[in-house]
Write a protein that holds these residues in place. Structure first.
Motif, PDB file in Angstrom:
ATOM      1  N   PRO A  99       9.171   2.094  27.802  1.00  0.00           N
ATOM      2  CA  PRO A  99       7.892   2.799  27.658  1.00  0.00           C
ATOM      3  C   PRO A  99       6.768   2.301  28.569  1.00  0.00           C
ATOM      4  O   PRO A  99       5.779   3.001  28.754  1.00  0.00           O
ATOM      5  N   ASN A 100       6.907   1.108  29.130  1.00  0.00           N
ATOM      6  CA  ASN A 100       5.888   0.609  30.053  1.00  0.00           C
ATOM      7  C   ASN A 100       6.192   0.974  31.511  1.00  0.00           C
ATOM      8  O   ASN A 100       5.543   0.463  32.426  1.00  0.00           O
ATOM      9  N   GLY A 101       7.164   1.863  31.713  1.00  0.00           N
ATOM     10  CA  GLY A 101       7.489   2.330  33.059  1.00  0.00           C
ATOM     11  C   GLY A 101       8.522   1.515  33.794  1.00  0.00           C
ATOM     12  O   GLY A 101       9.030   1.946  34.834  1.00  0.00           O
ATOM     13  N   SER A 102       8.856   0.334  33.287  1.00  0.00           N
ATOM     14  CA  SER A 102       9.858  -0.498  33.957  1.00  0.00           C
ATOM     15  C   SER A 102      11.257  -0.025  33.593  1.00  0.00           C
ATOM     16  O   SER A 102      11.442   0.825  32.724  1.00  0.00           O
ATOM     17  N   THR A 152      11.732  -2.406  44.476  1.00  0.00           N
ATOM     18  CA  THR A 152      11.704  -3.871  44.462  1.00  0.00           C
ATOM     19  C   THR A 152      10.923  -4.415  43.271  1.00  0.00           C
ATOM     20  O   THR A 152      11.149  -5.550  42.845  1.00  0.00           O
ATOM     21  N   THR A 153      10.016  -3.607  42.723  1.00  0.00           N
ATOM     22  CA  THR A 153       9.251  -4.028  41.545  1.00  0.00           C
ATOM     23  C   THR A 153       9.589  -3.184  40.323  1.00  0.00           C
ATOM     24  O   THR A 153       8.915  -3.277  39.295  1.00  0.00           O
ATOM     25  N   GLY A 154      10.638  -2.373  40.418  1.00  0.00           N
ATOM     26  CA  GLY A 154      10.973  -1.458  39.334  1.00  0.00           C
ATOM     27  C   GLY A 154      11.340  -2.142  38.034  1.00  0.00           C
ATOM     28  O   GLY A 154      11.097  -1.597  36.954  1.00  0.00           O
ATOM     29  N   TYR A 182       1.130  -0.152  33.221  1.00  0.00           N
ATOM     30  CA  TYR A 182       2.257   0.770  33.359  1.00  0.00           C
ATOM     31  C   TYR A 182       2.868   0.590  34.738  1.00  0.00           C
ATOM     32  O   TYR A 182       2.167   0.589  35.754  1.00  0.00           O
ATOM     33  N   ASN A 183       4.184   0.453  34.775  1.00  0.00           N
ATOM     34  CA  ASN A 183       4.903   0.251  36.029  1.00  0.00           C
ATOM     35  C   ASN A 183       5.222   1.616  36.648  1.00  0.00           C
ATOM     36  O   ASN A 183       6.111   2.326  36.188  1.00  0.00           O
ATOM     37  N   GLU A 184       4.486   1.979  37.704  1.00  0.00           N
ATOM     38  CA  GLU A 184       4.666   3.268  38.376  1.00  0.00           C
ATOM     39  C   GLU A 184       5.775   3.249  39.424  1.00  0.00           C
ATOM     40  O   GLU A 184       6.050   4.270  40.063  1.00  0.00           O
ATOM     41  N   SER A 185       6.434   2.118  39.618  1.00  0.00           N
ATOM     42  CA  SER A 185       7.415   1.967  40.694  1.00  0.00           C
ATOM     43  C   SER A 185       8.531   2.999  40.607  1.00  0.00           C
ATOM     44  O   SER A 185       9.026   3.300  39.520  1.00  0.00           O
TER      45      SER A 185
END
Length: 288
Positions: free
Chosen positions: A162-165, A66-68, A81-84
């Motif tokens: 690169p920020n995980g998203s 939902t936050t990916g 960094y987005n760990e989703s």
């Protein structure tokens, strides 16, 4: 055989797709959309968290799909960094973040409160069997290297960043219904989430909880269950500030169907707007 092995090791070192073999500071590394069947970005994120994430980021967004597609670059003053993970749960998120905490120095963690995060404690797609040596050559690293080659040849579009998203491709279905089973929480997942948050706090990380938006008709149809869920999470987890995007303050956003793909996941436009709203709300909360 020796030449093949030597060539593979040289390629792995040269590309260093996980930022493990060379200094990852200042690099822009992302997993790819080209995954071997039955795998996804879990293994890549596990390995990226060993050196790349702690070397380049000072904040974490911990959640599920939902936050990916939330873009943490929209949050100013932090490098988040987005760990989703798709269908990710708290146990999996803890497995990732534990890697980063070994050497990282983080200021902020945005911890998503979603039934999906505490609905299971299963480690999916081989996440529990990842080994650091995979960076030197494995099915997953070969897939990543192949994807880099395709992207360089403009034969594949990057959908992971690169920020995980990532970009999400979710079928439009605004009349989605939530299963009653969704609100059956897993005690082990809750315990792992509590442990993760306590560990983050012990490292001096500021915790902010985030309840993600839902399309307003979907929220209204499940209001009582969602309110009970939020209350139970606030009781089970350490006390910290909450940004509740299901609240009346965000009714205009939640009532706009253009912001959602299926009632739970944000559309591309909706993810941009909610990331900007999160930035403003977060600074209003933390800059007091």
């Amino acid at each position: 055989i020796f030449a093949f092995v030597s060539g593979n090791l040289l390629l792995s070192y040269s590309l260093d797709v996980y930022g493990i073999l060379r200094d990852p500071r200042g690099r822009s590394l992302a997993t790819s959309g080209l995954h071997i069947p039955t795998t996804d970005d879990r293994i890549s994120k596990y390995l990226l968290n060993q050196r790349y994430v702690p070397s380049n980021f000072d904040g974490l967004l911990i959640g599920s799909s939902t936050t990916g597609n939330w873009n943490p670059d929209r949050i100013h003053g932090y490098r988040i960094y987005n760990e989703s993970l798709a269908a990710g749960n708290a146990t999996e998120e803890k497995t990732l973040v534990d890697q980063a905490l070994r050497t990282g120095h983080f200021k902020l963690a945005l911890c998503v409160l979603s039934p999906y995060v505490v609905g299971s404690h299963t480690l999916k797609e081989g996440l529990g069997q990842v080994r650091r040596r995979e960076a030197l050559g494995s099915i997953n690293s070969f897939g990543e290297e192949g994807a880099k080659a395709l992207a360089a040849l403009h034969l594949q579009q990057n959908t992971f960043f690169p920020n995980g998203s990532r970009e999400l491709f979710v079928a439009m279905k605004l009349d989605k219904e939530l299963s009653p089973d969704l609100f059956q929480t897993d005690p082990q997942a809750i315990a792992d989430y509590r442990s993760l948050i306590e560990t983050l706090e012990s490292h001096g990380v500021k915790i902010v909880y985030v309840m993600p938006p839902l399309y307003q008709p979907l929220y209204d149809a499940n209001r009582s269950q969602l309110e009970r869920f939020l209350q139970s999470m606030q009781t089970a987890l350490p006390t910290a500030p909450l940004i509740d995007f299901t609240g009346p303050e965000y009714a205009a956003y939640n009532s706009n169907p253009a912001n959602f793909s299926d009632g739970l996941h944000m559309s591309p436009a909706g993810s941009v707007e909610i990331s900007q709203i999160l930035n403003r709300k977060l600074h209003a909360l933390l800059d007091q």
